[in-house]
Design an enzyme around this catalytic site. Structure first.
Site, PDB file in Angstrom:
ATOM      1  N   GLY A   1       6.372  -0.996 -14.508  1.00  0.00           N
ATOM      2  CA  GLY A   1       5.164  -0.446 -14.461  1.00  0.00           C
ATOM      3  C   GLY A   1       5.208   1.105 -14.560  1.00  0.00           C
ATOM      4  O   GLY A   1       4.486   2.025 -14.413  1.00  0.00           O
TER       5      GLY A   1
ATOM      6  N   GLY B   1       0.128   5.419 -14.619  1.00  0.00           N
ATOM      7  CA  GLY B   1      -0.412   6.570 -14.114  1.00  0.00           C
ATOM      8  C   GLY B   1       0.626   7.107 -12.839  1.00  0.00           C
ATOM      9  O   GLY B   1       1.098   8.101 -12.776  1.00  0.00           O
ATOM     10  N   ILE B   2       1.112   6.125 -12.035  1.00  0.00           N
ATOM     11  CA  ILE B   2       2.310   6.285 -11.221  1.00  0.00           C
ATOM     12  C   ILE B   2       3.884   6.278 -11.921  1.00  0.00           C
ATOM     13  O   ILE B   2       4.507   7.167 -11.609  1.00  0.00           O
ATOM     14  CB  ILE B   2       2.122   5.179 -10.074  1.00  0.00           C
ATOM     15  CG1 ILE B   2       0.884   5.465  -9.064  1.00  0.00           C
ATOM     16  CG2 ILE B   2       3.596   5.468  -9.200  1.00  0.00           C
ATOM     17  CD1 ILE B   2       0.706   4.263  -8.258  1.00  0.00           C
ATOM     18  N   GLY B   3       3.652   5.336 -12.766  1.00  0.00           N
ATOM     19  CA  GLY B   3       5.083   5.024 -13.303  1.00  0.00           C
ATOM     20  C   GLY B   3       5.663   6.391 -14.142  1.00  0.00           C
ATOM     21  O   GLY B   3       6.939   6.513 -13.802  1.00  0.00           O
TER      22      GLY B   3
ATOM     23  N   ARG C   1      -8.596  -2.386  -1.535  1.00  0.00           N
ATOM     24  CA  ARG C   1      -7.352  -2.758  -2.270  1.00  0.00           C
ATOM     25  C   ARG C   1      -7.085  -4.268  -2.537  1.00  0.00           C
ATOM     26  O   ARG C   1      -6.546  -4.942  -3.294  1.00  0.00           O
ATOM     27  CB  ARG C   1      -6.023  -2.327  -1.307  1.00  0.00           C
ATOM     28  CG  ARG C   1      -6.108  -0.649  -1.246  1.00  0.00           C
ATOM     29  CD  ARG C   1      -4.841  -0.357  -0.291  1.00  0.00           C
ATOM     30  NE  ARG C   1      -4.640   1.348  -0.314  1.00  0.00           N
ATOM     31  CZ  ARG C   1      -5.643   1.872   0.251  1.00  0.00           C
ATOM     32  NH1 ARG C   1      -6.495   1.581   1.305  1.00  0.00           N
ATOM     33  NH2 ARG C   1      -5.359   3.249   0.445  1.00  0.00           N
TER      34      ARG C   1
ATOM     35  N   ASN D   1      -2.949  -8.786  -9.286  1.00  0.00           N
ATOM     36  CA  ASN D   1      -1.789  -8.184  -8.883  1.00  0.00           C
ATOM     37  C   ASN D   1      -0.556  -8.969  -8.176  1.00  0.00           C
ATOM     38  O   ASN D   1       0.558  -9.107  -8.522  1.00  0.00           O
ATOM     39  CB  ASN D   1      -1.910  -6.747  -7.995  1.00  0.00           C
ATOM     40  CG  ASN D   1      -2.351  -5.415  -8.974  1.00  0.00           C
ATOM     41  OD1 ASN D   1      -2.543  -5.656 -10.061  1.00  0.00           O
ATOM     42  ND2 ASN D   1      -2.835  -4.516  -8.301  1.00  0.00           N
TER      43      ASN D   1
ATOM     44  N   ILE E   1       5.252  -0.818  -4.550  1.00  0.00           N
ATOM     45  CA  ILE E   1       4.173   0.337  -4.369  1.00  0.00           C
ATOM     46  C   ILE E   1       2.603  -0.411  -4.736  1.00  0.00           C
ATOM     47  O   ILE E   1       1.696  -0.056  -4.204  1.00  0.00           O
ATOM     48  CB  ILE E   1       4.207   1.487  -5.479  1.00  0.00           C
ATOM     49  CG1 ILE E   1       5.549   2.282  -5.115  1.00  0.00           C
ATOM     50  CG2 ILE E   1       2.964   2.075  -5.628  1.00  0.00           C
ATOM     51  CD1 ILE E   1       5.914   3.238  -6.238  1.00  0.00           C
TER      52      ILE E   1
ATOM     53  N   ASP F   1       1.106   7.629   3.124  1.00  0.00           N
ATOM     54  CA  ASP F   1       0.341   7.887   4.258  1.00  0.00           C
ATOM     55  C   ASP F   1       1.166   8.919   5.041  1.00  0.00           C
ATOM     56  O   ASP F   1       0.417   9.530   5.615  1.00  0.00           O
ATOM     57  CB  ASP F   1       0.229   6.444   5.291  1.00  0.00           C
ATOM     58  CG  ASP F   1      -0.363   5.677   4.201  1.00  0.00           C
ATOM     59  OD1 ASP F   1      -1.404   5.641   3.536  1.00  0.00           O
ATOM     60  OD2 ASP F   1       0.152   4.220   4.003  1.00  0.00           O
TER      61      ASP F   1
ATOM     62  N   ARG G   1       0.548  12.226   3.270  1.00  0.00           N
ATOM     63  CA  ARG G   1      -0.850  12.902   3.612  1.00  0.00           C
ATOM     64  C   ARG G   1      -0.993  13.340   4.821  1.00  0.00           C
ATOM     65  O   ARG G   1      -1.557  14.369   5.123  1.00  0.00           O
ATOM     66  CB  ARG G   1      -1.918  11.756   3.260  1.00  0.00           C
ATOM     67  CG  ARG G   1      -1.887  11.333   1.847  1.00  0.00           C
ATOM     68  CD  ARG G   1      -2.645  10.210   1.473  1.00  0.00           C
ATOM     69  NE  ARG G   1      -3.108   9.946   0.307  1.00  0.00           N
ATOM     70  CZ  ARG G   1      -3.401   8.588  -0.305  1.00  0.00           C
ATOM     71  NH1 ARG G   1      -3.431   7.424   0.278  1.00  0.00           N
ATOM     72  NH2 ARG G   1      -3.853   8.444  -1.567  1.00  0.00           N
TER      73      ARG G   1
ATOM     74  N   HIS H   1      -0.793  -0.718   4.917  1.00  0.00           N
ATOM     75  CA  HIS H   1      -1.127   0.325   3.855  1.00  0.00           C
ATOM     76  C   HIS H   1      -2.513  -0.008   3.483  1.00  0.00           C
ATOM     77  O   HIS H   1      -2.808  -0.371   2.180  1.00  0.00           O
ATOM     78  CB  HIS H   1      -0.210   0.433   2.601  1.00  0.00           C
ATOM     79  CG  HIS H   1      -0.980   1.462   1.677  1.00  0.00           C
ATOM     80  ND1 HIS H   1      -1.057   2.831   2.155  1.00  0.00           N
ATOM     81  CD2 HIS H   1      -1.129   1.362   0.401  1.00  0.00           C
ATOM     82  CE1 HIS H   1      -1.512   3.409   0.897  1.00  0.00           C
ATOM     83  NE2 HIS H   1      -1.383   2.592  -0.123  1.00  0.00           N
TER      84      HIS H   1
HETATM   85  P1  NAD Z   1      -1.987   2.271 -13.893  1.00  0.00           P
HETATM   86  O1  NAD Z   1      -2.907   1.076 -14.569  1.00  0.00           O
HETATM   87  O2  NAD Z   1      -2.211   3.613 -14.178  1.00  0.00           O
HETATM   88  O3  NAD Z   1      -0.539   1.651 -14.321  1.00  0.00           O
HETATM   89  C1  NAD Z   1      -0.090   0.276 -14.087  1.00  0.00           C
HETATM   90  C2  NAD Z   1       1.013   0.015 -15.161  1.00  0.00           C
HETATM   91  O4  NAD Z   1       1.249  -1.341 -14.797  1.00  0.00           O
HETATM   92  C3  NAD Z   1       0.586   0.046 -16.600  1.00  0.00           C
HETATM   93  O5  NAD Z   1       1.270   0.930 -17.218  1.00  0.00           O
HETATM   94  C4  NAD Z   1       0.605  -1.386 -16.792  1.00  0.00           C
HETATM   95  O6  NAD Z   1       0.812  -1.377 -18.253  1.00  0.00           O
HETATM   96  C5  NAD Z   1       1.515  -1.843 -15.905  1.00  0.00           C
HETATM   97  N1  NAD Z   1       1.489  -3.446 -15.893  1.00  0.00           N
HETATM   98  C6  NAD Z   1       0.504  -4.296 -15.663  1.00  0.00           C
HETATM   99  N2  NAD Z   1       1.065  -5.505 -15.595  1.00  0.00           N
HETATM  100  C7  NAD Z   1       2.247  -5.475 -15.759  1.00  0.00           C
HETATM  101  C8  NAD Z   1       3.419  -6.369 -15.677  1.00  0.00           C
HETATM  102  N3  NAD Z   1       3.120  -7.893 -15.451  1.00  0.00           N
HETATM  103  N4  NAD Z   1       4.718  -5.964 -15.696  1.00  0.00           N
HETATM  104  C9  NAD Z   1       4.899  -4.533 -15.680  1.00  0.00           C
HETATM  105  N5  NAD Z   1       3.928  -3.687 -15.690  1.00  0.00           N
HETATM  106  C10 NAD Z   1       2.760  -4.087 -15.730  1.00  0.00           C
HETATM  107  O7  NAD Z   1      -2.137   1.805 -12.396  1.00  0.00           O
HETATM  108  P2  NAD Z   1      -1.250   3.249 -11.221  1.00  0.00           P
HETATM  109  O8  NAD Z   1      -2.487   4.254 -11.048  1.00  0.00           O
HETATM  110  O9  NAD Z   1       0.079   3.486 -11.617  1.00  0.00           O
HETATM  111  O10 NAD Z   1      -1.304   2.150 -10.019  1.00  0.00           O
HETATM  112  C11 NAD Z   1      -0.491   1.106  -9.937  1.00  0.00           C
HETATM  113  C12 NAD Z   1      -0.393   0.289  -8.797  1.00  0.00           C
HETATM  114  O11 NAD Z   1      -0.101   1.126  -7.477  1.00  0.00           O
HETATM  115  C13 NAD Z   1      -1.835  -0.116  -8.433  1.00  0.00           C
HETATM  116  O12 NAD Z   1      -2.017  -1.499  -7.922  1.00  0.00           O
HETATM  117  C14 NAD Z   1      -2.201   0.755  -7.157  1.00  0.00           C
HETATM  118  O13 NAD Z   1      -3.243   0.180  -6.327  1.00  0.00           O
HETATM  119  C15 NAD Z   1      -1.069   0.809  -6.624  1.00  0.00           C
HETATM  120  N6  NAD Z   1      -0.890   2.202  -5.702  1.00  0.00           N
HETATM  121  C16 NAD Z   1      -0.114   2.116  -4.527  1.00  0.00           C
HETATM  122  C17 NAD Z   1      -0.103   3.235  -3.526  1.00  0.00           C
HETATM  123  C18 NAD Z   1       0.774   2.954  -2.251  1.00  0.00           C
HETATM  124  O14 NAD Z   1       0.638   4.113  -1.455  1.00  0.00           O
HETATM  125  N7  NAD Z   1       1.496   2.127  -2.073  1.00  0.00           N
HETATM  126  C19 NAD Z   1      -0.626   4.360  -3.939  1.00  0.00           C
HETATM  127  C20 NAD Z   1      -1.275   4.474  -5.195  1.00  0.00           C
HETATM  128  C21 NAD Z   1      -1.343   3.342  -6.008  1.00  0.00           C
HETATM  129  C1  LMR Z   2      -3.762   5.256  -1.940  1.00  0.00           C
HETATM  130  O1  LMR Z   2      -3.427   5.065  -0.519  1.00  0.00           O
HETATM  131  O2  LMR Z   2      -4.021   6.211  -2.607  1.00  0.00           O
HETATM  132  C2  LMR Z   2      -3.203   3.935  -2.942  1.00  0.00           C
HETATM  133  O3  LMR Z   2      -3.000   2.628  -1.748  1.00  0.00           O
HETATM  134  C3  LMR Z   2      -4.561   3.579  -3.731  1.00  0.00           C
HETATM  135  C4  LMR Z   2      -5.814   3.115  -3.524  1.00  0.00           C
HETATM  136  O4  LMR Z   2      -6.091   2.235  -3.936  1.00  0.00           O
HETATM  137  O5  LMR Z   2      -6.191   3.891  -2.600  1.00  0.00           O
END
Ligand code: NAD
Ligand code: LMR
Length: 336
Positions: free
Chosen positions: A31, A35-37, A110, A117, A140, A173, A176, A200
């Site tokens: 990924g 946005g995170i990646g 979520r 997902n 993540i 968490d 923050r 989470h």
């Molecule tokens: P995003 O849409 O900006 O990026 C997601 C990436 O995943 C994209 O580049 C997309 O092409 C890729 N992707 C989609 N399907 C895929 C697959 N089968 N294999 C590989 N890559 C694939 O989203 P984001 O903002 O980066 O968030 C990603 C995830 O992280 C979300 O599920 C979000 O809820 C989660 N998140 C978790 C936390 C945490 O604290 N654990 C915090 C923030 C976001």
């Molecule tokens: C967060 O805590 O920011 C992530 O889990 C993304 C979300 O959907 O809140």
């Protein structure tokens, strides 16, 4: 030459490094174009323990990899795109970090991300079981509470599951809680130490403010408000981004910190502690986040529940049914 090497080793031992340490780990980000990646990969490119950074996504990884590869740090960078290249991206990875999948929009929970997902995590876990079954895996992707049990079931089916090597990333968490408490106390957030346990999402996020160091000074109403703010901080960002996604930059920071801690543990550093959502028998929820010592094989020791006051015991009681439901949903999905 020999003199030079001896001198180098002597310097290393003065700094407290052992000569058996590795410093050359392969990390795969699944990924990586998201946005995170992207910022996560940037931070990992800057980690001296990483020698090979493999970027996997279904889009844009050649460009992201080309861009990062111009940074003058020691690691090599590879881009892999599309399911047929997932195996190569994961081959022999030491650590796999997974932010692949869709993020929330305002009004969503979520859990609403599950339908998309869950399948993404299933497929990546399946390939991990073949290409890097010994890797430490950090998930993540939301819903974390459910995605981690899905991955566990898939790895179990493949006969390679090791509960000490699978982690749900709840570091944001903690990050923050440290930021908010640091601001409230007027101290450097980096000096704040607070366990955040449970899961989470919403009520499953349990900041244990009674154990905060330095001690949090505030009446019960202030503590309750702060607790809710930490539990709802993700939603605060989702609302502020107004449809453009959820936390990405703070998550990249938190993800890089957690992956960095896994690498430090792998590298034999002592006393590396992080809270993370792992298989657990500490409560009646079979996955639960508590402070963990990380080591050469991943989870070295679960430090268990911190001391809880009556308010925190009530929070825990409210979290457990939700967590158990989230976990069950993952197990059923993976076995359907
Ligand atoms: P995003 O849409 O900006 O990026 C997601 C990436 O995943 C994209 O580049 C997309 O092409 C890729 N992707 C989609 N399907 C895929 C697959 N089968 N294999 C590989 N890559 C694939 O989203 P984001 O903002 O980066 O968030 C990603 C995830 O992280 C979300 O599920 C979000 O809820 C989660 N998140 C978790 C936390 C945490 O604290 N654990 C915090 C923030 C976001
Ligand atoms: C967060 O805590 O920011 C992530 O889990 C993304 C979300 O959907 O809140």
């Amino acid at each position: 030459m020999l003199k030079q090497v001896t001198k180098q080793l002597a310097t290393q031992s003065v700094r407290g490094f052992s000569t058996t340490k590795q410093n050359n780990f392969k990390v795969t980000v699944c990924g990586a174009s998201g946005g995170i990646g992207q910022p996560l990969s940037l931070l990992l490119k800057n980690n001296p323990l990483v020698s090979n950074l493999a970027l996997y996504d279904i889009v844009h990884t050649p460009g992201v990899a080309a861009d990062l590869s111009h940074i003058d740090t020691q690691s090599t960078t590879e881009g892999h795109m599309g399911p047929e290249q997932l195996g190569k991206a994961l081959k022999n990875a030491d650590v796999v970090v997974i932010p692949a999948g869709v993020p929330r929009k305002p009004g969503m929970t979520r859990d609403d991300l599950f339908n998309v997902n869950a399948g993404i995590i299933r497929d990546i876990a399946n390939e991990i079981s073949k290409s890097c079954p010994k890797a430490l895996v950090a998930i993540i992707t939301n819903p974390v509470n459910t995605c981690v049990p899905i991955a566990a079931e898939i790895l179990k089916k493949a006969g390679v599951y090791d509960p000490k090597r699978l982690f749900g990333v709840s570091t944001l968490d903690v990050v923050r809680a440290r930021a908010f408490i640091g601001a409230a106390l007027g101290v450097n957030p980096q000096q704040v130490d607070i366990p955040v346990i449970g899961g989470h999402s919403g009520v499953t996020i349990l900041p244990i403010i009674s154990q905060c160091q330095p001690a949090f000074k505030g009446d019960q109403a202030t503590i309750e408000k702060l607790t809710v703010r930490i539990q709802e901080a993700g939603t605060e960002v989702v609302k502020a981004k107004a449809g453009a996604g959820s936390a990405t930059l703070s998550m990249a920071y938190a993800g890089a910190r957690f992956a960095g801690s896994l690498l430090k543990g792998l590298n034999g550093e002592n006393g590396v502690v992080e809270c993370s959502y792992v298989q657990s028998d500490i409560t009646e929820a079979s996955f639960f986040s508590t402070p963990l010592i990380l080591g050469k094989n991943g989870l070295q020791e679960n430090l268990g529940l911190p001391k809880l006051n009556d308010f925190e015991k009530k929070l825990l009681a409210a979290a457990l049914p939700e967590l158990k439901k989230n976990i069950q949903k993952g197990i059923e999905f993976a076995n359907a």
